[in-house]
Design an enzyme around this catalytic site. Sequence first.
Site, PDB file in Angstrom:
ATOM      1  N   HIS B  56       0.836  -1.206   0.000  1.00 24.47           N
ATOM      2  CA  HIS B  56       0.000   0.000   0.000  1.00 24.47           C
ATOM      3  C   HIS B  56       0.874   1.260   0.000  1.00 24.47           C
ATOM      4  CE1 HIS B  56      -4.065   1.767   1.520  1.00 24.47           C
ATOM      5  NE2 HIS B  56      -3.363   2.721   0.925  1.00 24.47           N
ATOM      6  N   ASP B 150      -8.639   2.678  -3.394  1.00 24.69           N
ATOM      7  CA  ASP B 150      -8.172   3.264  -2.138  1.00 24.69           C
ATOM      8  C   ASP B 150      -8.203   4.787  -2.147  1.00 24.69           C
ATOM      9  OD1 ASP B 150      -6.965   3.096   0.536  1.00 24.69           O
ATOM     10  OD2 ASP B 150      -5.345   4.167  -0.451  1.00 24.69           O
ATOM     11  N   HIS B 177     -10.817  -0.124   0.819  1.00 22.70           N
ATOM     12  CA  HIS B 177     -10.676   0.997   1.766  1.00 22.70           C
ATOM     13  C   HIS B 177     -12.035   1.103   2.446  1.00 22.70           C
ATOM     14  CE1 HIS B 177      -9.639   5.369   2.744  1.00 22.70           C
ATOM     15  NE2 HIS B 177     -10.938   5.318   2.937  1.00 22.70           N
ATOM     16  N   HIS B 230      -5.535  -0.971   5.572  1.00 20.56           N
ATOM     17  CA  HIS B 230      -5.365  -0.183   6.807  1.00 20.56           C
ATOM     18  C   HIS B 230      -6.479  -0.334   7.844  1.00 20.56           C
ATOM     19  CE1 HIS B 230      -7.869   2.399   4.358  1.00 20.56           C
ATOM     20  NE2 HIS B 230      -6.877   2.883   3.657  1.00 20.56           N
ATOM     21  N   ASP B 303       0.775   2.582   3.743  1.00 22.66           N
ATOM     22  CA  ASP B 303      -0.105   3.681   3.308  1.00 22.66           C
ATOM     23  C   ASP B 303       0.708   4.982   3.181  1.00 22.66           C
ATOM     24  OD1 ASP B 303      -2.291   5.065   2.403  1.00 22.66           O
ATOM     25  OD2 ASP B 303      -3.385   5.044   4.297  1.00 22.66           O
ATOM     26  N   HIS B 307       2.555  14.347   0.901  1.00 18.57           N
ATOM     27  CA  HIS B 307       1.853  15.593   0.596  1.00 18.57           C
ATOM     28  C   HIS B 307       2.851  16.742   0.659  1.00 18.57           C
ATOM     29  CE1 HIS B 307      -2.180  13.989   0.527  1.00 18.57           C
ATOM     30  NE2 HIS B 307      -1.951  13.353   1.659  1.00 18.57           N
TER      31      HIS B 307
HETATM   32 ZN   LIG Z   1      -7.055   4.104   2.113  1.00 16.95          ZN
END
Ligand SMILES: [Zn+2]
Lengths: 325, 428
Positions: B56, B150, B177, B230, B303, B307
Amino acid sequence: MQRHLISAADLTRDDAVLILDTAEEMARVADRPIKKLPTLRGRTVVNLFFEDSTRTRISFEAAEKRLSADVINFTAKGSSVSKGESLKDTAQTLEAMGVDAVVIRHGASGAPYRLATSGWIDAAVINAGDGTHQHPTQALLDAFTMRRRLVGRDAGLGQDLAGKRITLVGDILHSRVARSNVDLLHTLGAEVTLVAPPTLVPVGVESWPCEVSYDLDRTLSKSDAVMLLRVQRERMNAAFFPTEREYSRRYGLDGDRMAKMPEHAIVMHPGPMVRGMEITAEVADSERCTAIEQVTNGVSIRMAVLYLLLGGNEPAATHPRTEEK
Amino acid sequence: MSKILIRGAKVLGGEPQDVLIDGDTIAEVGSGLSAEGAEVVEADGKVLLPGLVDLHTHLREPGREDSETVLTGTRAAASGGYTAVFAMANTFPVADTAGVVEQVYRLGQEHGYCDVQPIGAVTVGLEGKKLAELGAMHESAAGVTVFSDDGKCVDDAVIMRRALEYVKAFGGVVAQHAQEPRLTEGAQMNEGVVSAELGLGGWPAVAEESIIARDVLLAEHVGSRVHICHLSTAGSVEIVRWAKSRGIDVTAEVTPHHLLLTDELVRSYNPVYKVNPPLRTERDVLALREALADGTIDIVATDHAPHPHEDKDCEWAAAAMGMVGLETALSVVQRTMVETGLLDWAGVADRMSLKPAAIGGAKGHGRPVSAGEPANLTLVDTAYRGEVDPAGFASRSRNTPYEGRELPGRVTHTWLRGRATLVDGKLA
Ligand SMILES: [Zn+2]
């Protein structure tokens, strides 16, 4: 006192009593023919409003002007903010112009806290309402109003609200007024009960220092003050309650219900009121309703907060209390 | 053919051994192996693991190259000890066609830091309405076997059912998700005591749990396997445990941050702690650790969600959700699972390499450290202690929740098919 006023929960009992006492001194200034103090002469305060709230902005502006501060009003609507400029950039731009304090109203919970703690600016930050988080000057003016009415204007000086039973009714979930009031009233020794339909009480409320009830009628006779919170009509579209009528039938305060309150008990509302929803016109216009007084008291409280945060080393007025004696 | 002798490495945390790499393959594992003709790496008691596999990862390319690219993301992966990552489909354009997944796959091969296995979108544009061309993505050069929307939940029960059924034809798996969208409108953080105080919109545990419950039942009904992304709540653990006990073919992942951090951190209103699903409570954290230890949760997946600075340097509500994680994952697992005695290093290898490779079908990855296997390896200095310094990250983004936090362990070497991608903590 801390350097900023972000949350009512940050105030100790002594801080809060000091603010209330200082506000009484400020109120005496308002009774004089010339309503101005030189305390903040040469200091600049910006009212940074990202959310429309004419009432709160005018109240702060009146307080700032009575303390002789230079005032800049900044409203986000139609400004660079609506074109995507960030809170950080806006605040830094204003500070570059030499601002000593920022009074901020923002739709996002925590925005004033971010402004005060992220190293973006050095100015003192006063929270004038953030999202559904806090509105500390509202809680202070409410406590001020309660102390005056329930303890006494002079008798109240130096006192808290120990043992007073305060009931807050309405949309607790979305209310920064409720959160601030629960924190401050608890600090001041009051016993707080929240009344609302279960849909308008936040999950997690069990950690708050207050009682929760779904039944207004049963709490009225045990209340020294009943504060009604605004309930927005749109909430029923999100299934928080079925209809406006059902809401006001179960949780609205009308004359019959008011009659169940003890004789000395007051009705409070932070405004703006939705008459016919949480309060009937009969109650709103009665002697027991303090809504207008709360507006007046708001200016005194905001003067006290600005004075204590910005000019606290100098005497407030020319000791008006001893003058009177 | 180049030879590398890794001398004195604790293979999966066991007794020190020598490991000889010849070309792209592990030639020999044993004691006192000859160093003749080989470059020697003194492992000196470090732990040798199979190269880590992340099921992920958000690599952001194409479309958000300001936050990460396949190059910077795979360099971050190599730094963190990974030899294969599965790249999520929520790019711009969305990876919902053979063209996009092939592009991402080829970029990974070209850069050579880490194998990139693209994940295909389940639905066109991640909109949850219409199945993407799952078969075409599978048949493409990228050979997609994992499909996920996701970032968004496949919330329509019929679309989810069809997707679960459809990918059976080529051994695919849908990675969900789990987030019921109506229950999470305006959600900003875990719904509970802290959200009530902070006045931030709540993301209730039931919004995750209700979708997981539905999807394991759907998987049972149509005889498919399903993977849960997750997983973040104690209730979700109970549902997956129940499903497994019933023989339902479900696998689940947990992120490092959900193993360590709680929603108490949100009191700072610092958006570096804003992530989806949100940080939960201490009780959830402990349940997740226990579930990872007992196998209810199969794997750790990062995950990794880069950003740009400005997307986190703002008020909470305006901030983007997500944290980078590739370069700190193993350290967090050491802290939360190894130091607590819940997993040994063989267990870590299982949860971070063998099982994720098996779930995603990553060929040549997640193999035992033994002769004849591909030389995808990670050497970890488990005695190291140091503060996390995002300035040293290979990732293009710095949005880590661990800045300044002391974490144990440091990956010193990573080999991808016998070629070093990380040497002495520096990218090769
Ligand atoms: Zn997710």
